[in-house]
Motif scaffolding. Sequence first.
Motif: not given
Length: 197
Positions: A164-166, A158, A161-162, A168-169, A187, A183-184, A180
């Motif tokens: 990579q999500t950050l 996780w 994942y966080v 991308m944002w 998730s 979502l974090c 956002l």
Amino acid sequence: MSQTSSGARLRPEQRRTQILEAARRVLLADPHRELTVELVAAEAGVSPALLFHYFGSKKKFQYAVIEEAAAEVMLRTAPDPSLPPDEQLRSGIRAFVRAVLEAPQLYRATLLMSAAGDPELRALHSELRRVFSEWVIGAVAERGLEITPVVELACHGWQGYVEQTLLMWIDNPDVSPEALERLCEQSLDAILSTTSE
């Protein structure tokens, strides 16, 4: 003639702090610009030779920049044991996301410098991820979930994942910071729901 603050004699630790603060300003001003010794020295009002005197090499300087930024994030995201377990976990995740959103360029630069750096830099990033994962796992345990190897692996995954999500944002902020953050936070529960047998 009076001396400027940059020209005044400072103790070694004060001078290091001054230079690291200048590095932070350079990164925040332009995340795509390479963090060169020359740029930071100019921002700090010192010579490149003096920067090398205090840090030894460019790699050691980069290490210090990452260490300083990561320590600040970890301080802000440390769990609050006075809160109930659920809120402790949520507040820690929200604090982490907010810290990134307040200085997204610095966060992005830190991860990129870590990924491209030498083993010492990568080891620092791995250690900081481990510390973050450990408090998340501890908070999950406080909620009453048994920490099996699968749950532990899910918590570490996780975190990736966080990150990579950050990232991308930061490059494409198409959703609101509040979305956002949710979502974090949500998730983690979604991932943990897949660990039950």
